[in-house]
Design a protein around this motif. Structure first.
Motif, PDB file in Angstrom:
ATOM      1  N   PHE A 122       6.263   2.376 -11.624  1.00 31.44           N
ATOM      2  CA  PHE A 122       7.320   2.545 -10.621  1.00 31.44           C
ATOM      3  C   PHE A 122       6.908   3.589  -9.587  1.00 31.44           C
ATOM      4  CE2 PHE A 122      10.695   5.636  -9.592  1.00 31.44           C
ATOM      5  CZ  PHE A 122      11.436   4.883  -8.690  1.00 31.44           C
ATOM      6  N   LEU A 123       6.412   4.729 -10.041  1.00 27.78           N
ATOM      7  CA  LEU A 123       6.068   5.814  -9.124  1.00 27.78           C
ATOM      8  C   LEU A 123       4.878   5.460  -8.233  1.00 27.78           C
ATOM      9  CD1 LEU A 123       6.469   8.928 -11.476  1.00 27.78           C
ATOM     10  CD2 LEU A 123       7.944   8.269  -9.558  1.00 27.78           C
ATOM     11  N   ILE A 124       3.842   4.860  -8.800  1.00 27.33           N
ATOM     12  CA  ILE A 124       2.647   4.552  -8.005  1.00 27.33           C
ATOM     13  C   ILE A 124       2.940   3.422  -7.025  1.00 27.33           C
ATOM     14  CG2 ILE A 124       1.577   2.871  -9.588  1.00 27.33           C
ATOM     15  CD1 ILE A 124      -0.351   5.623  -7.774  1.00 27.33           C
ATOM     16  N   THR A 125       3.767   2.453  -7.426  1.00 27.76           N
ATOM     17  CA  THR A 125       4.104   1.357  -6.526  1.00 27.76           C
ATOM     18  C   THR A 125       5.034   1.840  -5.416  1.00 27.76           C
ATOM     19  OG1 THR A 125       3.894  -0.191  -8.381  1.00 27.76           O
ATOM     20  CG2 THR A 125       4.973  -1.008  -6.387  1.00 27.76           C
ATOM     21  N   ARG A 126       5.955   2.710  -5.747  1.00 25.79           N
ATOM     22  CA  ARG A 126       6.833   3.284  -4.721  1.00 25.79           C
ATOM     23  C   ARG A 126       6.018   4.044  -3.677  1.00 25.79           C
ATOM     24  NH1 ARG A 126      11.205   7.884  -6.224  1.00 25.79           N
ATOM     25  NH2 ARG A 126       9.255   9.081  -6.296  1.00 25.79           N
ATOM     26  N   ALA A 127       5.043   4.818  -4.124  1.00 23.83           N
ATOM     27  CA  ALA A 127       4.185   5.553  -3.194  1.00 23.83           C
ATOM     28  C   ALA A 127       3.390   4.592  -2.306  1.00 23.83           C
ATOM     29  CB  ALA A 127       3.241   6.465  -3.966  1.00 23.83           C
ATOM     30  N   PHE A 128       2.948   3.486  -2.893  1.00 26.46           N
ATOM     31  CA  PHE A 128       2.213   2.468  -2.135  1.00 26.46           C
ATOM     32  C   PHE A 128       3.086   1.865  -1.043  1.00 26.46           C
ATOM     33  CE2 PHE A 128       0.984  -2.170  -2.009  1.00 26.46           C
ATOM     34  CZ  PHE A 128      -0.178  -1.993  -1.270  1.00 26.46           C
ATOM     35  N   LEU A 129       4.310   1.511  -1.382  1.00 25.19           N
ATOM     36  CA  LEU A 129       5.223   0.920  -0.405  1.00 25.19           C
ATOM     37  C   LEU A 129       5.566   1.920   0.703  1.00 25.19           C
ATOM     38  CD1 LEU A 129       7.664  -0.932  -2.830  1.00 25.19           C
ATOM     39  CD2 LEU A 129       5.812  -1.940  -1.493  1.00 25.19           C
ATOM     40  N   ARG A 130       5.751   3.162   0.346  1.00 31.62           N
ATOM     41  CA  ARG A 130       6.055   4.178   1.357  1.00 31.62           C
ATOM     42  C   ARG A 130       4.880   4.394   2.294  1.00 31.62           C
ATOM     43  NH1 ARG A 130       9.518   8.651  -2.272  1.00 31.62           N
ATOM     44  NH2 ARG A 130      11.421   7.376  -2.398  1.00 31.62           N
ATOM     45  N   GLN A 131       3.672   4.303   1.752  1.00 23.27           N
ATOM     46  CA  GLN A 131       2.482   4.411   2.590  1.00 23.27           C
ATOM     47  C   GLN A 131       2.406   3.250   3.579  1.00 23.27           C
ATOM     48  OE1 GLN A 131      -2.011   3.663   1.310  1.00 23.27           O
ATOM     49  NE2 GLN A 131      -0.758   2.041   2.182  1.00 23.27           N
ATOM     50  N   LEU A 132       2.759   2.041   3.118  1.00 24.66           N
ATOM     51  CA  LEU A 132       2.747   0.883   4.011  1.00 24.66           C
ATOM     52  C   LEU A 132       3.790   1.038   5.122  1.00 24.66           C
ATOM     53  CD1 LEU A 132       2.492  -2.069   1.441  1.00 24.66           C
ATOM     54  CD2 LEU A 132       0.648  -1.109   2.837  1.00 24.66           C
ATOM     55  N   ARG A 133       4.905   1.647   4.777  1.00 28.81           N
ATOM     56  CA  ARG A 133       5.983   1.828   5.744  1.00 28.81           C
ATOM     57  C   ARG A 133       5.683   2.944   6.737  1.00 28.81           C
ATOM     58  NH1 ARG A 133      11.770   2.691   3.104  1.00 28.81           N
ATOM     59  NH2 ARG A 133      10.866   4.741   2.667  1.00 28.81           N
ATOM     60  N   VAL A 185       8.034  -7.981   1.080  1.00 27.45           N
ATOM     61  CA  VAL A 185       7.916  -8.686   2.364  1.00 27.45           C
ATOM     62  C   VAL A 185       8.771  -8.047   3.455  1.00 27.45           C
ATOM     63  CG1 VAL A 185       7.238 -10.884   1.346  1.00 27.45           C
ATOM     64  CG2 VAL A 185       9.671 -10.344   1.605  1.00 27.45           C
ATOM     65  N   LYS A 186       9.692  -7.171   3.092  1.00 27.12           N
ATOM     66  CA  LYS A 186      10.465  -6.445   4.091  1.00 27.12           C
ATOM     67  C   LYS A 186       9.601  -5.407   4.799  1.00 27.12           C
ATOM     68  CE  LYS A 186      14.184  -8.585   2.630  1.00 27.12           C
ATOM     69  NZ  LYS A 186      14.832  -9.660   3.406  1.00 27.12           N
ATOM     70  N   ILE A 187       8.519  -5.026   4.144  1.00 26.69           N
ATOM     71  CA  ILE A 187       7.594  -4.039   4.705  1.00 26.69           C
ATOM     72  C   ILE A 187       6.310  -4.703   5.187  1.00 26.69           C
ATOM     73  CG2 ILE A 187       6.263  -1.955   4.177  1.00 26.69           C
ATOM     74  CD1 ILE A 187       8.374  -1.342   2.009  1.00 26.69           C
ATOM     75  N   ALA A 188       5.754  -5.578   4.358  1.00 29.84           N
ATOM     76  CA  ALA A 188       4.540  -6.328   4.702  1.00 29.84           C
ATOM     77  C   ALA A 188       4.882  -7.807   4.570  1.00 29.84           C
ATOM     78  CB  ALA A 188       3.398  -5.961   3.766  1.00 29.84           C
ATOM     79  N   PRO A 189       5.151  -8.505   5.674  1.00 29.63           N
ATOM     80  CA  PRO A 189       5.642  -9.895   5.626  1.00 29.63           C
ATOM     81  C   PRO A 189       4.773 -10.863   4.821  1.00 29.63           C
ATOM     82  CG  PRO A 189       5.923  -9.003   7.825  1.00 29.63           C
ATOM     83  CD  PRO A 189       5.121  -7.988   7.056  1.00 29.63           C
ATOM     84  N   ARG A 190       3.474 -10.573   4.691  1.00 29.03           N
ATOM     85  CA  ARG A 190       2.592 -11.430   3.892  1.00 29.03           C
ATOM     86  C   ARG A 190       2.217 -10.770   2.573  1.00 29.03           C
ATOM     87  NH1 ARG A 190       4.484 -14.272   6.922  1.00 29.03           N
ATOM     88  NH2 ARG A 190       3.547 -15.648   8.491  1.00 29.03           N
ATOM     89  N   GLY A 191       2.917  -9.702   2.220  1.00 25.45           N
ATOM     90  CA  GLY A 191       2.615  -9.005   0.982  1.00 25.45           C
ATOM     91  C   GLY A 191       2.941  -9.844  -0.243  1.00 25.45           C
TER      92      GLY A 191
END
Length: 273
Positions: A122-133, A185-191
């Motif tokens: 959860f923590l590492i994926t959340r950090a990944f999504l925040r980096q993409l944003r 996909v809300k952050i990376a449409p092709r994610g």
């Protein structure tokens, strides 16, 4: 085969172990940039980094991913060394060797396994999504964004004596995967988000158990291919699912890498006497 991973920055958690190491090596061979995470010892990662062709492509970082501060530091180091992460491979995990049915399992063991196997993802994926944003000056290629979660056959069939492990993997490869594939996909449409669920794999973590003929027999009794997977068997599936070129329209899937396993043997002959 060219999977289109050249210069794609992948972060591999638990990269010093058998599966993580194989994933790291395969991605480097595919021309990717790799941040290889470890928790205690880097083991063979230092040898990979010493190879001339990979010195500029491999970054090694240490951290306890169950701690928010460590996760933030891992991403800070990854981005500083190789730019924003495009592919996240959540591979780390623990499997307590002691057989402990729920009735006898300690709260400490339950919480520790869930912390490592589910809270840390959860923590590492959340950090990944925040980096993409919030991309840096060297942003990830959003068309190639992918998350690969390493689950287990225990998440499909359960595993007596290891309910902590089974629950953590089931949550990861089903609830976590299927929810995240709709959110990313809300952050990376092709994610894309997919899971790979191995059965027994010949890794250091499983080495002791595989020395027991009874355990090995029960592991293979319902497996048509009658073999224990290699780390490379798993790594190949991870690479294929990570590839936008090959798997660009595949998301929310859990690929079982278990030789056709149909379930678990529950009873010994003496149990039925």
């Amino acid at each position: 085969m060219d999977l289109g991973l050249k210069d794609v920055h992948a972060l591999v958690t638990g990269a010093s172990g058998g599966i993580g190491y194989a994933i790291t090596k395969l991605f480097l061979e595919q021309g990717a940039l790799v941040t290889a995470h470890y928790n205690t010892q880097p083991r063979g990662l230092k040898d990979l980094q010493s190879m001339a062709e990979w010195q500029e492509k491999l970054s090694i970082v240490k951290g306890d991913l169950a701690k928010e501060a460590d996760v933030e530091l891992v991403f800070k180091n990854a981005r500083t060394q190789l730019g924003d992460v495009t592919v996240l491979i959540v591979n780390h995990g623990i499997w307590p060797e002691n057989d402990a049915p729920l009735v006898d399992m300690t709260l400490e063991q339950w919480q520790n396994t869930i912390g490592v196997n589910l809270t840390a993802p959860f923590l590492i994926t959340r950090a990944f999504l925040r980096q993409l944003r919030e991309p840096s000056s060297n942003p990830a290629n959003l068309d190639k964004v992918a998350v690969i979660l390493i689950g287990s056959t225990a998440g499909k069939f359960g595993e007596a004596g290891h309910i902590d492990y089974a629950c953590s993997k089931s949550a990861l490869q089903i609830g976590f995967c299927l929810t995240l594939k709709n959110e990313i996909v809300k952050i990376a449409p092709r994610g894309r988000v997919n899971a790979v669920a191995p059965g027994w794999v010949s890794t250091p973590m499983a080495a002791n158990a595989m020395q027991n003929p009874e355990i090995k027999y029960r592991a293979l009794a319902t497996t048509p291919l009658r073999k224990i997977a290699t780390p490379e068997d798993v790594a190949t599936q991870v690479a294929v699912l990570s590839s936008a070129k090959v798997s660009g329209h595949v998301t929310g899937m859990c690929v079982m890498v278990e030789g056709g396993m149909e379930g678990r043997l529950l009873n010994k002959m003496e149990d039925l006497a």
